[in-house]
Motif scaffolding. Structure first.
Motif, PDB file in Angstrom:
ATOM      1  N   PRO A   1       0.813  -1.235   0.000  1.00 59.56           N
ATOM      2  CA  PRO A   1       0.000   0.000   0.000  1.00 59.56           C
ATOM      3  C   PRO A   1       0.833   1.266   0.000  1.00 59.56           C
ATOM      4  CG  PRO A   1      -0.920  -1.610   1.525  1.00 59.56           C
ATOM      5  CD  PRO A   1       0.404  -2.155   1.094  1.00 59.56           C
ATOM      6  N   ASP A   2       1.975   1.268   0.711  1.00 64.68           N
ATOM      7  CA  ASP A   2       2.850   2.443   0.708  1.00 64.68           C
ATOM      8  C   ASP A   2       3.491   2.640  -0.658  1.00 64.68           C
ATOM      9  OD1 ASP A   2       2.313   2.946   3.377  1.00 64.68           O
ATOM     10  OD2 ASP A   2       3.964   1.709   4.081  1.00 64.68           O
ATOM     11  N   VAL A   3       3.887   1.530  -1.288  1.00 67.26           N
ATOM     12  CA  VAL A   3       4.459   1.619  -2.632  1.00 67.26           C
ATOM     13  C   VAL A   3       3.418   2.193  -3.604  1.00 67.26           C
ATOM     14  CG1 VAL A   3       5.335   0.267  -4.580  1.00 67.26           C
ATOM     15  CG2 VAL A   3       6.083  -0.263  -2.254  1.00 67.26           C
ATOM     16  N   ALA A   4       2.183   1.700  -3.503  1.00 69.87           N
ATOM     17  CA  ALA A   4       1.122   2.165  -4.395  1.00 69.87           C
ATOM     18  C   ALA A   4       0.816   3.640  -4.165  1.00 69.87           C
ATOM     19  CB  ALA A   4      -0.135   1.322  -4.184  1.00 69.87           C
ATOM     20  N   ALA A   5       0.751   4.054  -2.908  1.00 74.01           N
ATOM     21  CA  ALA A   5       0.460   5.461  -2.602  1.00 74.01           C
ATOM     22  C   ALA A   5       1.547   6.377  -3.141  1.00 74.01           C
ATOM     23  CB  ALA A   5       0.311   5.645  -1.095  1.00 74.01           C
ATOM     24  N   GLY A   6       2.810   5.953  -3.021  1.00 76.13           N
ATOM     25  CA  GLY A   6       3.907   6.757  -3.548  1.00 76.13           C
ATOM     26  C   GLY A   6       3.930   6.805  -5.055  1.00 76.13           C
ATOM     27  N   ASP A   7       3.493   5.730  -5.692  1.00 74.39           N
ATOM     28  CA  ASP A   7       3.525   5.665  -7.153  1.00 74.39           C
ATOM     29  C   ASP A   7       2.386   6.473  -7.786  1.00 74.39           C
ATOM     30  OD1 ASP A   7       4.711   4.464  -9.591  1.00 74.39           O
ATOM     31  OD2 ASP A   7       2.752   3.496  -9.763  1.00 74.39           O
ATOM     32  N   VAL A   8       1.200   6.397  -7.213  1.00 78.12           N
ATOM     33  CA  VAL A   8       0.040   7.077  -7.799  1.00 78.12           C
ATOM     34  C   VAL A   8      -0.014   8.534  -7.361  1.00 78.12           C
ATOM     35  CG1 VAL A   8      -2.475   7.119  -7.932  1.00 78.12           C
ATOM     36  CG2 VAL A   8      -1.260   4.930  -7.995  1.00 78.12           C
ATOM     37  N   GLY A   9       0.025   8.749  -6.066  1.00 80.56           N
ATOM     38  CA  GLY A   9      -0.030  10.110  -5.549  1.00 80.56           C
ATOM     39  C   GLY A   9      -1.424  10.710  -5.612  1.00 80.56           C
ATOM     40  N   ARG A  10      -2.051  10.872  -4.450  1.00 75.31           N
ATOM     41  CA  ARG A  10      -3.382  11.464  -4.381  1.00 75.31           C
ATOM     42  C   ARG A  10      -3.297  12.820  -3.703  1.00 75.31           C
ATOM     43  NH1 ARG A  10      -6.658   7.957  -0.781  1.00 75.31           N
ATOM     44  NH2 ARG A  10      -8.265   9.522  -1.192  1.00 75.31           N
ATOM     45  N   PRO A  11      -3.992  13.820  -4.234  1.00 73.97           N
ATOM     46  CA  PRO A  11      -3.992  15.127  -3.571  1.00 73.97           C
ATOM     47  C   PRO A  11      -4.674  15.039  -2.214  1.00 73.97           C
ATOM     48  CG  PRO A  11      -5.627  15.070  -5.327  1.00 73.97           C
ATOM     49  CD  PRO A  11      -4.834  13.797  -5.435  1.00 73.97           C
TER      50      PRO A  11
ATOM     51  N   GLU B   1     -10.115  20.613  -2.141  1.00 67.94           N
ATOM     52  CA  GLU B   1     -11.052  21.713  -1.877  1.00 67.94           C
ATOM     53  C   GLU B   1     -10.642  22.973  -2.644  1.00 67.94           C
ATOM     54  OE1 GLU B   1     -13.777  21.917  -0.205  1.00 67.94           O
ATOM     55  OE2 GLU B   1     -13.889  20.076   0.972  1.00 67.94           O
ATOM     56  N   VAL B   2      -9.339  23.254  -2.663  1.00 64.41           N
ATOM     57  CA  VAL B   2      -8.852  24.445  -3.380  1.00 64.41           C
ATOM     58  C   VAL B   2      -9.140  24.311  -4.871  1.00 64.41           C
ATOM     59  CG1 VAL B   2      -6.776  25.715  -4.059  1.00 64.41           C
ATOM     60  CG2 VAL B   2      -7.095  25.019  -1.676  1.00 64.41           C
ATOM     61  N   ALA B   3      -8.872  23.118  -5.425  1.00 71.15           N
ATOM     62  CA  ALA B   3      -9.118  22.897  -6.854  1.00 71.15           C
ATOM     63  C   ALA B   3     -10.601  23.048  -7.187  1.00 71.15           C
ATOM     64  CB  ALA B   3      -8.618  21.512  -7.258  1.00 71.15           C
ATOM     65  N   ILE B   4     -11.472  22.547  -6.311  1.00 71.82           N
ATOM     66  CA  ILE B   4     -12.918  22.676  -6.544  1.00 71.82           C
ATOM     67  C   ILE B   4     -13.345  24.146  -6.525  1.00 71.82           C
ATOM     68  CG2 ILE B   4     -15.186  22.211  -5.536  1.00 71.82           C
ATOM     69  CD1 ILE B   4     -14.159  19.481  -4.685  1.00 71.82           C
ATOM     70  N   HIS B   5     -12.834  24.904  -5.554  1.00 70.70           N
ATOM     71  CA  HIS B   5     -13.218  26.317  -5.461  1.00 70.70           C
ATOM     72  C   HIS B   5     -12.715  27.100  -6.677  1.00 70.70           C
ATOM     73  CE1 HIS B   5     -15.243  26.569  -1.622  1.00 70.70           C
ATOM     74  NE2 HIS B   5     -14.305  25.826  -1.055  1.00 70.70           N
ATOM     75  N   GLU B   6     -11.532  26.743  -7.174  1.00 75.72           N
ATOM     76  CA  GLU B   6     -11.030  27.415  -8.378  1.00 75.72           C
ATOM     77  C   GLU B   6     -11.921  27.129  -9.578  1.00 75.72           C
ATOM     78  OE1 GLU B   6      -7.044  26.022  -8.735  1.00 75.72           O
ATOM     79  OE2 GLU B   6      -6.231  27.481  -7.289  1.00 75.72           O
TER      80      GLU B   6
ATOM     81  N   GLU C   1     -17.464  14.809 -10.472  1.00 75.86           N
ATOM     82  CA  GLU C   1     -16.241  14.634 -11.270  1.00 75.86           C
ATOM     83  C   GLU C   1     -15.027  14.410 -10.372  1.00 75.86           C
ATOM     84  OE1 GLU C   1     -13.285  17.472 -13.905  1.00 75.86           O
ATOM     85  OE2 GLU C   1     -15.446  17.899 -13.923  1.00 75.86           O
ATOM     86  N   PHE C   2     -14.883  15.225  -9.331  1.00 77.71           N
ATOM     87  CA  PHE C   2     -13.737  15.087  -8.433  1.00 77.71           C
ATOM     88  C   PHE C   2     -13.822  13.799  -7.620  1.00 77.71           C
ATOM     89  CE2 PHE C   2     -12.832  19.424  -9.502  1.00 77.71           C
ATOM     90  CZ  PHE C   2     -11.487  19.598  -9.213  1.00 77.71           C
ATOM     91  N   MET C   3     -15.040  13.418  -7.210  1.00 77.80           N
ATOM     92  CA  MET C   3     -15.192  12.188  -6.442  1.00 77.80           C
ATOM     93  C   MET C   3     -14.788  10.973  -7.271  1.00 77.80           C
ATOM     94  SD  MET C   3     -18.641  10.377  -4.932  1.00 77.80           S
ATOM     95  CE  MET C   3     -19.044  11.631  -3.731  1.00 77.80           C
ATOM     96  N   ARG C   4     -15.258  10.936  -8.498  1.00 79.97           N
ATOM     97  CA  ARG C   4     -14.935   9.788  -9.358  1.00 79.97           C
ATOM     98  C   ARG C   4     -13.453   9.762  -9.714  1.00 79.97           C
ATOM     99  NH1 ARG C   4     -19.425   7.107 -11.071  1.00 79.97           N
ATOM    100  NH2 ARG C   4     -21.417   8.171 -10.733  1.00 79.97           N
TER     101      ARG C   4
END
Length: 476
Positions: free
Chosen positions: A263-273, A279-284, A341-344
């Motif tokens: 799971p740590d390898v996967a999290a580092g490889d994909v990278g989730r905001p 929230e900042v991206a949605i408000h923009e 859109e952001f949820m999916r």
């Protein structure tokens, strides 16, 4: 000696040897007791959690229905809570449920994340695992199988008994099959309390009967993989000590290390905001879409023109409906599409991370089993995402229903403090969450896990044929 006589004799001899080993008997009894405790404690916990969530849901539903006369837009901001119910099989494998929120606060113009996870409210010890039937069968029972079977062949080789049996006409394949039968019987006995519990759940809850029986078959297959691996390693190495070291090392890598590291390898490889970045991206994005509170906003100026043309009037004051309600409904439509859109997109990233973790199933049967186990128990990532999507669908429906009341029931030129009758809140449909059908879960997770576990078993049995011939050639 014929196979029909030799095979039962070998199995009976192995059982007698284990019964004479007081440590092995005590360990087996303790494992059975631990499994029973895990079943009882987990079942009670899930029952208590479901009862608590049902009570909370009933309370907030009553509070919603008992609101006084209000303006519909005030009710939009009053909001509503929904709680995720657990599957009857959640007691078997908690999956991601302790680490994901179970409560959603639904309100207009916002999409809130699920809150009140057990991990957020408990000590860090929760992250080291919980005592569930799945944990016992996935991690602890294989270790006991290793300690029971590591010397099944190697110890007889050290004592010279293996050579004597081969000289007496016992074939290597017969010897291995006898050992496998003996230890397979013990492994299934160790899993019997959990298997009986699954059968009981299938009888008491027919809606999850297919899932319960598939879980039973999957865990039985997993234990057999460990039995075959342990006996083959014992037959392949010259000393029992070497077999024990190899098997414990294999258990550490496949049952402890890989499931924790991947799971740590996967999290580092994909990278989730992070949540804040999202929230900042949605408000923009919202700022670019339009502002319902700004009369000079280009999008909503065009929306006003289309609305006036649709009703054939020249002024907002001449509309037969409440224009403020139309604005709220259009704004909700646009923002909800953005939220969705952001949820999916976030779920797609999580699915990508899961795919990386599941790719290690070829090296760790536990990862394959865990994928199937959490999916069938209704406690995997897909189940949580389904709850979020169903909650968002319900939020959008009841907010737009309130906006519809704002449009059609509130006076067209009514002020923001105009109230409508409270019976409108009582008519709001209740939230309902249904788990995914068995066919969908099986197609996405269970059948692939079965294929991987079956592949492991077939590969080990194929190696077993070579090991049996090697025993006949070199029994010393």
């Amino acid at each position: 000696m014929s196979v029909s006589r030799a095979l039962p004799a070998v199995a009976m001899g192995e059982w007698r040897a284990m019964l004479r080993n007081q440590v092995a008997v005590a360990a087996g009894i303790l494992m059975l007791a631990l499994t029973l405790v895990a079943i009882v404690v987990s079942h009670e916990r899930v029952g208590a959690v479901n009862a608590e969530r049902a009570r909370f849901q009933s309370t907030v539903d009553a509070q919603w229905a008992n609101q006084p006369d209000r303006h519909p837009h005030r009710v939009v901001h009053y909001g509503h809570y929904v709680f995720r119910p657990l599957s009857p099989l959640a007691f078997f494998d908690f999956g991601v449920d302790p680490f994901t929120g179970s409560t959603l606060f639904l309100e207009g113009h916002r999409q809130n994340s699920a809150n009140f996870s057990d991990a957020a409210q408990s000590s860090v010890l929760l992250r080291f695992g919980q005592l569930t039937p799945a944990f016992v069968l996935q991690v602890l029972t294989p270790l006991l199988i290793v300690f029971l079977a590591f010397g099944s062949v190697a110890r007889e080789r050290e004592r010279g008994q293996l050579r004597l049996q081969i000289v007496q006409g016992v074939r290597g394949a017969t010897l291995l099959l006898g050992k496998l039968a003996a230890h397979a019987g013990v492994a299934l006995l160790l899993g019997a309390p959990a298997f009986i519990a699954l059968v009981a759940i299938a009888v008491m809850h027919p809606t999850v009967a297919a899932e319960a029986l598939a879980l039973l078959a999957g865990y039985a297959l997993y234990l057999l993989v460990w039995v075959v691996a342990a006996v083959l390693v014992s037959a392949s190495l010259p000393r029992a000590r070497d077999a024990l070291l190899a098997l414990v090392a294999g258990w550490i890598v496949t049952a402890i290390l890989l499931p924790r590291v991947m799971p740590d390898v996967a999290a580092g490889d994909v990278g989730r905001p992070s949540r804040i970045e999202t929230e900042v991206a949605i408000h923009e994005r919202l700022a670019k879409i339009g502002d319902t509170h700004n009369p000079d906003d280009p999008y909503f100026k065009a929306f006003r023109a289309r609305t006036l043309a649709h009703y054939g009037v020249a002024r907002v004051e001449d509309l037969p409906v409440n224009y403020s309600g139309l604005l709220m409904a259009e704004g909700e439509r646009m923002t909800s599409a953005l939220f969705d859109e952001f949820m999916r997109a976030d779920h797609a990233r999580q699915t990508e991370e899961s795919a990386i973790v599941h790719s290690a199933s070829v090296a760790s049967p536990l990862i394959a089993l865990r994928r199937m186990s959490t999916a069938l128990s209704g406690t995997n990532l897909d189940s949580h995402a389904r709850f979020l999507l169903e909650g968002e669908r319900y939020r959008y429906a009841f907010v737009q229903r309130l906006n519809g009341l704002h449009v059609n029931v509130v006076t067209p030129t009514g002020a923001g403090d105009e109230r409508i009758d409270k019976h409108h809140w009582e008519d709001t449909p209740r939230f309902g969450y249904a788990p995914a059908p068995f066919a969908d879960v099986a197609a996405r997770h269970a059948w692939l896990a079965f294929a991987l576990l079956g592949g492991w078993l077939l590969a080990l049995l194929s190696i077993g044929g070579w090991v049996a011939k090697r025993l006949e050639r070199n029994p010393a």
